[in-house]
Design a protein around this motif. Sequence first.
Motif, PDB file in Angstrom:
ATOM      1  N   GLU B  58       6.284   4.434  -2.398  1.00 59.04           N
ATOM      2  CA  GLU B  58       6.474   3.068  -2.874  1.00 59.04           C
ATOM      3  C   GLU B  58       5.846   2.909  -4.262  1.00 59.04           C
ATOM      4  O   GLU B  58       6.426   2.304  -5.161  1.00 59.04           O
ATOM      5  CB  GLU B  58       5.820   2.112  -1.870  1.00 59.04           C
ATOM      6  CG  GLU B  58       6.182   0.662  -2.027  1.00 59.04           C
ATOM      7  CD  GLU B  58       7.687   0.418  -1.935  1.00 59.04           C
ATOM      8  OE1 GLU B  58       8.162  -0.455  -2.668  1.00 59.04           O
ATOM      9  OE2 GLU B  58       8.361   1.107  -1.140  1.00 59.04           O
ATOM     10  N   SER B  59       4.653   3.495  -4.402  1.00 57.84           N
ATOM     11  CA  SER B  59       3.950   3.407  -5.674  1.00 57.84           C
ATOM     12  C   SER B  59       4.714   4.135  -6.783  1.00 57.84           C
ATOM     13  O   SER B  59       4.739   3.688  -7.929  1.00 57.84           O
ATOM     14  CB  SER B  59       2.543   3.976  -5.499  1.00 57.84           C
ATOM     15  OG  SER B  59       1.970   4.271  -6.722  1.00 57.84           O
ATOM     16  N   PHE B  60       5.352   5.230  -6.419  1.00 62.66           N
ATOM     17  CA  PHE B  60       6.217   5.946  -7.375  1.00 62.66           C
ATOM     18  C   PHE B  60       7.321   5.028  -7.872  1.00 62.66           C
ATOM     19  O   PHE B  60       7.610   4.942  -9.060  1.00 62.66           O
ATOM     20  CB  PHE B  60       6.868   7.153  -6.681  1.00 62.66           C
ATOM     21  CG  PHE B  60       6.471   8.457  -7.280  1.00 62.66           C
ATOM     22  CD1 PHE B  60       5.544   9.274  -6.648  1.00 62.66           C
ATOM     23  CD2 PHE B  60       7.006   8.872  -8.488  1.00 62.66           C
ATOM     24  CE1 PHE B  60       5.169  10.476  -7.206  1.00 62.66           C
ATOM     25  CE2 PHE B  60       6.628  10.069  -9.052  1.00 62.66           C
ATOM     26  CZ  PHE B  60       5.707  10.878  -8.405  1.00 62.66           C
ATOM     27  N   LYS B  61       7.930   4.340  -6.914  1.00 59.27           N
ATOM     28  CA  LYS B  61       9.039   3.458  -7.260  1.00 59.27           C
ATOM     29  C   LYS B  61       8.529   2.324  -8.160  1.00 59.27           C
ATOM     30  O   LYS B  61       9.148   2.005  -9.180  1.00 59.27           O
ATOM     31  CB  LYS B  61       9.645   2.890  -5.968  1.00 59.27           C
ATOM     32  CG  LYS B  61      11.105   2.524  -6.113  1.00 59.27           C
ATOM     33  CD  LYS B  61      11.681   2.084  -4.772  1.00 59.27           C
ATOM     34  CE  LYS B  61      11.969   0.617  -4.794  1.00 59.27           C
ATOM     35  NZ  LYS B  61      12.127   0.040  -3.450  1.00 59.27           N
ATOM     36  N   THR B  62       7.383   1.735  -7.766  1.00 62.69           N
ATOM     37  CA  THR B  62       6.806   0.665  -8.577  1.00 62.69           C
ATOM     38  C   THR B  62       6.571   1.153  -9.994  1.00 62.69           C
ATOM     39  O   THR B  62       6.888   0.465 -10.965  1.00 62.69           O
ATOM     40  CB  THR B  62       5.456   0.227  -7.965  1.00 62.69           C
ATOM     41  OG1 THR B  62       5.642   0.019  -6.578  1.00 62.69           O
ATOM     42  CG2 THR B  62       4.944  -1.022  -8.626  1.00 62.69           C
ATOM     43  N   THR B  63       5.988   2.354 -10.114  1.00 61.56           N
ATOM     44  CA  THR B  63       5.694   2.893 -11.437  1.00 61.56           C
ATOM     45  C   THR B  63       6.977   3.077 -12.240  1.00 61.56           C
ATOM     46  O   THR B  63       7.019   2.757 -13.432  1.00 61.56           O
ATOM     47  CB  THR B  63       4.989   4.253 -11.328  1.00 61.56           C
ATOM     48  OG1 THR B  63       3.973   4.153 -10.346  1.00 61.56           O
ATOM     49  CG2 THR B  63       4.393   4.659 -12.650  1.00 61.56           C
ATOM     50  N   ALA B  64       8.024   3.594 -11.581  1.00 68.10           N
ATOM     51  CA  ALA B  64       9.278   3.830 -12.286  1.00 68.10           C
ATOM     52  C   ALA B  64       9.848   2.512 -12.805  1.00 68.10           C
ATOM     53  O   ALA B  64      10.183   2.391 -13.992  1.00 68.10           O
ATOM     54  CB  ALA B  64      10.272   4.520 -11.364  1.00 68.10           C
ATOM     55  N   ILE B  65       9.901   1.504 -11.933  1.00 66.27           N
ATOM     56  CA  ILE B  65      10.450   0.208 -12.347  1.00 66.27           C
ATOM     57  C   ILE B  65       9.620  -0.357 -13.488  1.00 66.27           C
ATOM     58  O   ILE B  65      10.139  -0.773 -14.527  1.00 66.27           O
ATOM     59  CB  ILE B  65      10.444  -0.787 -11.153  1.00 66.27           C
ATOM     60  CG1 ILE B  65      11.375  -0.283 -10.062  1.00 66.27           C
ATOM     61  CG2 ILE B  65      10.831  -2.177 -11.602  1.00 66.27           C
ATOM     62  CD1 ILE B  65      11.312  -1.092  -8.788  1.00 66.27           C
ATOM     63  N   PHE B  66       8.318  -0.324 -13.286  1.00 67.11           N
ATOM     64  CA  PHE B  66       7.414  -0.895 -14.283  1.00 67.11           C
ATOM     65  C   PHE B  66       7.587  -0.219 -15.634  1.00 67.11           C
ATOM     66  O   PHE B  66       7.758  -0.875 -16.668  1.00 67.11           O
ATOM     67  CB  PHE B  66       5.972  -0.753 -13.783  1.00 67.11           C
ATOM     68  CG  PHE B  66       4.937  -1.167 -14.766  1.00 67.11           C
ATOM     69  CD1 PHE B  66       4.807  -2.499 -15.125  1.00 67.11           C
ATOM     70  CD2 PHE B  66       4.081  -0.234 -15.331  1.00 67.11           C
ATOM     71  CE1 PHE B  66       3.841  -2.887 -16.035  1.00 67.11           C
ATOM     72  CE2 PHE B  66       3.113  -0.613 -16.238  1.00 67.11           C
ATOM     73  CZ  PHE B  66       2.999  -1.946 -16.587  1.00 67.11           C
ATOM     74  N   SER B  67       7.585   1.134 -15.642  1.00 64.04           N
ATOM     75  CA  SER B  67       7.601   1.793 -16.952  1.00 64.04           C
ATOM     76  C   SER B  67       8.958   1.667 -17.627  1.00 64.04           C
ATOM     77  O   SER B  67       9.013   1.511 -18.851  1.00 64.04           O
ATOM     78  CB  SER B  67       7.168   3.253 -16.839  1.00 64.04           C
ATOM     79  OG  SER B  67       7.797   3.865 -15.761  1.00 64.04           O
ATOM     80  N   VAL B  68      10.038   1.676 -16.856  1.00 69.67           N
ATOM     81  CA  VAL B  68      11.347   1.486 -17.495  1.00 69.67           C
ATOM     82  C   VAL B  68      11.436   0.084 -18.097  1.00 69.67           C
ATOM     83  O   VAL B  68      11.856  -0.085 -19.244  1.00 69.67           O
ATOM     84  CB  VAL B  68      12.486   1.728 -16.486  1.00 69.67           C
ATOM     85  CG1 VAL B  68      13.815   1.249 -17.039  1.00 69.67           C
ATOM     86  CG2 VAL B  68      12.570   3.204 -16.140  1.00 69.67           C
TER      87      VAL B  68
END
Lengths: 283, 283
Positions: B58-68
Amino acid sequence: MVERRATLGILAHAVMILGVVIVAFPIYLAFVASTHTSQEIVQAPMPLLPGGHFWENYVAALTGHGGGAGSNAPVGRMMWISLVTALTIAIGKIAVSLLSAFALVYFRFPMRGVFFWAIFVTLMLPVEVRILPTYKVISDLSMLNSYAGLTIPLIASATATFLFRQFFLTVPEELVEAARMDGAGPMRFFKDILVPLSKTSIAALFVIQFIYGWNQYLWPLLAATSEDMYPVVVGIKRMIAGGDSGNEWNIVMATAIMAMIPPAIVVIFMQRWFVKGLVDTEK
Amino acid sequence: MPWALLAPQVAIVSVFFFWPAAQAILQSLQVEDSFGLSRQWAGLENFKTLFSDAAYLESFKTTAIFSVLVAVLGIAVSLMLAVFADRVVRGVLFYRTLLIVPYAVAPAVAGVLWLFMFSPSIGVVAYGLSKFFGFEWNHLLNSNHAMTLIVAAAVWKQISYNFLFFVAGLQSIPKSLVEAAAIDGARPWRRFWSIQFPLLTPTTFFLLVINMVYAFFDTFAIIDATTSGGPGRDTVILVFKVYIDGIKGGDIGGSAAQSVVLMLIVVALTVLQFRYVEKKVSY
């Protein structure tokens, strides 16, 4: 400009003004909040024009006489810590990198390549990825809560070393020869010729590294465990622990403004070097 | 002699970079018992646990959304400002000075400023949203709001950097190209898309990588100051998770495994930056 178009000119200014207003608004609001009493801020909506409590809020923040539910440590002390660490980091980085770049460019010695790569690889090891073990090293060396602990681990710098290396490579060979003919040893050449020639690079790096040092957050959060060694950037986070109504927002915002002033001054007044530093360090 | 010159840099690098990094790798392959008394080899056990942990994915996904979001929005807004700044003749220095100030603001302070504006009970913007648009802002409960808040603060902080690079990029495009297009009858909008934007590709790509790195690693302070990962764990990016699991949670093996994953990400991003930014995407 290629052609004159009145509407486009106006549009350009309008967009710029809008951009500047949006960018500046958070800072303006912080300033406004820092000039009111905390009661005035808590009643929504808070006033949007500066009030008359500027002086007392800043004094209360500096001396730590706020009555907030979060931390009330004196900001004066924090500002001092921030200043010392930012200056040590900036100057330390420049000194250490100048020396290493000098060694890497002007000397031929075994393992030169190894050292070069060792320094290069540190680019890929930011504090964030080695939080726990680095913390352990610091505590084993009993460097917690000391200026040394706050600064020394941050002084190594691959970017600065490469910047100086690039620059030294452009210094004409004739200068070295001339210096040698005049009987100057390596250190003499370094001190009297190389360092003065690098002045602009040094100024540019200083701006970037001073801001870097001042704005450090995660590292001091680990390396400083007692309140009297917190830099202001960490301290302000502790102040807002009281929640929306428990916080003395006027004091917090006064602290925010004070925390912004030194790096902002450096950026604005050394703008030319700042831009050069940004562009150069990213090469 | 060269060794003496390199000594300070190499000492810092080995003690505070390589040693902890090696420790992290070592610990990621070990498990510790509950009392921290003994350690055992576990092979890739920690990594297996990690990647089967829903919270981590989940944290991976959050990071991906956030950084994009941070990279794309930051680049779009700054590009727009830079293009208009390029048209403005008078007052450029004034606009530029105001636009670069956020660079000097520490991420933690930026977080506090945005938190203050958007605080559900006292924030001016939250009040305005509810009063004029009937929109109830609450980043403490709604994770989309929380994400919006940290993206906004992170983009705000990074606009200065992107803006300066785009301005420099636009200035390095030969005037004759733009003029030739104008003579051929291309309107400003057309000129931007057919000439300036393609010629800016190297800058844009470079900024894309830099902004990703920034969003991944330098936004820790913004998140810690605004949402602290909440609501729930909806804004816990990878770096933040290493910190909570390692420092607060005391899970040494798991945190070390996360560090190793992060190291691989940095290595990938750095390689991308050096291999492709310099060579492939240029004209």
